[in-house]
Scaffold this active site. Structure first.
Site, PDB file in Angstrom:
ATOM      1  N   ASP A  50     -11.598  11.356 -18.624  1.00  9.90           N
ATOM      2  CA  ASP A  50     -11.812  12.545 -17.686  1.00  9.90           C
ATOM      3  C   ASP A  50     -11.149  12.272 -16.520  1.00  9.90           C
ATOM      4  O   ASP A  50     -11.712  12.582 -15.339  1.00  9.90           O
ATOM      5  CB  ASP A  50     -13.303  12.713 -17.285  1.00  9.90           C
ATOM      6  CG  ASP A  50     -14.062  12.735 -18.691  1.00  9.90           C
ATOM      7  OD1 ASP A  50     -13.784  13.548 -19.399  1.00  9.90           O
ATOM      8  OD2 ASP A  50     -14.884  12.325 -18.668  1.00  9.90           O
ATOM      9  N   GLU A  80     -14.385  23.221 -20.392  1.00  9.90           N
ATOM     10  CA  GLU A  80     -14.856  22.221 -19.553  1.00  9.90           C
ATOM     11  C   GLU A  80     -13.878  21.911 -18.635  1.00  9.90           C
ATOM     12  O   GLU A  80     -12.874  22.281 -18.664  1.00  9.90           O
ATOM     13  CB  GLU A  80     -15.480  21.037 -20.246  1.00  9.90           C
ATOM     14  CG  GLU A  80     -16.536  21.415 -21.298  1.00  9.90           C
ATOM     15  CD  GLU A  80     -16.563  20.386 -22.451  1.00  9.90           C
ATOM     16  OE1 GLU A  80     -17.812  19.830 -22.370  1.00  9.90           O
ATOM     17  OE2 GLU A  80     -15.970  20.034 -23.145  1.00  9.90           O
TER      18      GLU A  80
END
Length: 507
Positions: free
Chosen positions: A17, A187
């Protein structure tokens, strides 16, 4: 060899991420840490090729309490930004992730220096994960995050939420609104402006082998947003690619106007039945360009991630040698560990904590495994007097996946050494061997998924990393294999063990 070429991954091992920014001539990347402490790993670079760990942003217990969070809960998807002389960092703390619900909080911390200290957290909201802060050109600030919908008759992705943030009031103001919706899970949204457009860069299709990056844009901040008809980056359509799960990215621009996407990906290896990724999801870079229609595209064409990418001319930051047990690479589980580092280089004393299955107070220091061709060694000095006292070298994924080369006590044999292995299928104790008093050298050798553990000159056990990877066991396994040392005292919490001469060698 061209020293400007970027070789992927730029940050190997469990670093998913990624969020990246440039401030002057310096680049920074923040990555998720989940149940590991300190929270939010930070890396720095001046040339995009070589990255130095500078520690965790959330390094004080009053900033972050992860006791009890589930495996792969905790810190999700931090996002960095820089504005008005401050570094801004927003992040999620996930405390429930099974079933339909996500119990979580989103927070903001700030600093004048990314090396810290970072402020105490400011609470933002709890509506969904993957927050990102957008600093608009008109001086206002907005938070975007996933709108999570737990209802049985609804798609769990309820769109991308937008709400204004007022830093003077230390909170969100006004009402949140959904500015983007999709039938696909989107997302990791980041919002930015360019040439009169507002762009959303989105992590598409979950975080597994269907992962990707797609853009959407609008002339108005509040939408509606049109979606790019093709993905910017994905490896979902070719399982032969060395980089899989490519997705979750953020755009950075060099002082010379070159553009790059930082993104996560994995390097799976062949398992007995399917690919396995024991190193977890790592950080990669791709060079990108703007096309004539105003969409981002990979600079060298296509949408598959490249292993080698053209770099930039820039001075390289000097390498900082890793210091065993002390450097920013070393982390603990769910909170600070009861450790005595003394003044002797490379020496560590740990006080016994709870079992390796605990989600509260383990006594472990570990670093990320960055290669599947490597060796780790350490010397342990421990004198356990009861079967509840153990110390040793651990290869750890989470509470359901580890191999523990441990020294403990046996009523008939005295001090013994052996291996405890855990997988989602259960726990196995391998044969225990008598171990003479005094320092004992422990060793772990990795060759792809094969693991050989040994103690002293005569004891050897074989294992594998199949259960220490993202793809096995229950869903939502997001971390990566760690190598470290740990101590347990399941009865009194008084037992201690000393560790020295830790070595990690990767090919």
């Amino acid at each position: 060899m061209d020293d400007r070429v970027i070789h992927n991954p730029v940050i190997p091992g469990f670093h998913p991420d990624p969020s990246a920014i440039r401030v002057g001539s310096r680049y920074l990347i923040a990555t998720s840490t989940f149940e590991w402490f300190p929270g939010v790993a930070l890396h720095s670079s001046t040339d995009l090729r070589t990255w130095q760990a500078i520690g965790g942003a959330l390094d004080r217990p009053e900033q972050l309490d992860l006791r009890g969070v589930p495996d792969s809960g905790g810190i999700w998807a931090p996002t960095l930004s820089y504005h008005d002389g401050l570094y801004w960092l927003v992040f999620t703390v996930v405390r429930t992730m099974t079933g339909a619900y996500k119990d979580l909080d989103n927070h903001l911390v700030t600093a004048t220096d990314p090396a810290g200290p970072w402020s105490d957290p400011v609470y933002l909201n709890s509506s969904g994960f993957d927050p990102s802060l957008f600093h608009a050109s008109d001086g206002r600030r907005y938070l975007v995050n996933v709108n999570w919908d737990h209802r049985a008759d609804r798609f769990s992705f309820g769109g991308v939420l937008l709400q204004e943030y007022d830093h003077d009031r230390r909170g969100l103001v006004g009402e949140p609104e959904v500015i983007f919706a999709s039938d696909e899970l989107m997302e990791g949204s980041h919002l930015f402006e360019r040439d009169g457009w507002f762009y959303l860069i989105l992590a598409e299709g979950g975080t597994g082998f269907n992962h990707g990056i797609r853009l959407a844009r609008s002339r108005e901040l509040h939408g509606p947003y049109e979606t790019d008809p093709q993905p910017l980056l994905t490896s979902r359509d070719d399982p032969r690619l060395p980089i899989q799960k490519a997705g979750h990215g953020q755009l950075i621009t060099t002082p010379d106007g070159e553009h790059y996407i930082v993104h996560l990906g994995s390097r799976p290896v062949a398992g007995a039945t399917e690919p396995r990724s024991p190193l977890g999801r790592e950080t990669f870079l791709q060079r990108v360009r703007w096309d004539a229609d105003g969409w981002l595209r990979l600079a060298d064409g296509g949408h598959h991630p490249y292993v080698e990418v053209p770099g930039v001319e820039a001075p390289q930051e000097p390498a900082v040698p890793e210091e065993p047990f002390r450097g920013p690479e070393w982390v603990s589980l769910r909170g600070p560990v009861a450790a005595d580092l003394d003044s002797r280089p490379g020496w560590l004393r740990l006080r016994g904590g709870e079992s390796l299955d605990s989600r509260f107070q383990q006594s472990m220091l570990a670093r990320r495994l960055t290669s599947l061709h490597c060796t780790a060694e350490v010397t342990v000095e421990a004198d356990p007097r009861h079967f509840t006292e153990m110390a040793g070298l651990v290869v750890y994924y989470n509470t359901t996946g580890y191999h523990y080369l441990a020294v403990t006590h046996h009523e008939a044999l005295g001090r013994v050494v052996g291996v405890i292995s855990k997988s989602p299928a259960g726990i196995v104790e391998h044969r225990w061997h008598p171990a003479d008093p005094g320092p004992l050298r422990l060793r772990a050798e990795f060759d792809q998924l094969r693991l050989v553990l040994s103690a002293g000159d005569g004891h050897r056990w074989e294992a594998d990393l199949d259960a220490l990877s993202d793809e096995i066991g229950p869903p939502l396994r997001f971390t990566g294999t760690m190598i470290g040392v740990c101590v347990q005292d399941l009865a009194r919490r008084r037992f201690t063990a000393d560790f020295t001469h830790f070595e990690f060698r990767a090919e």
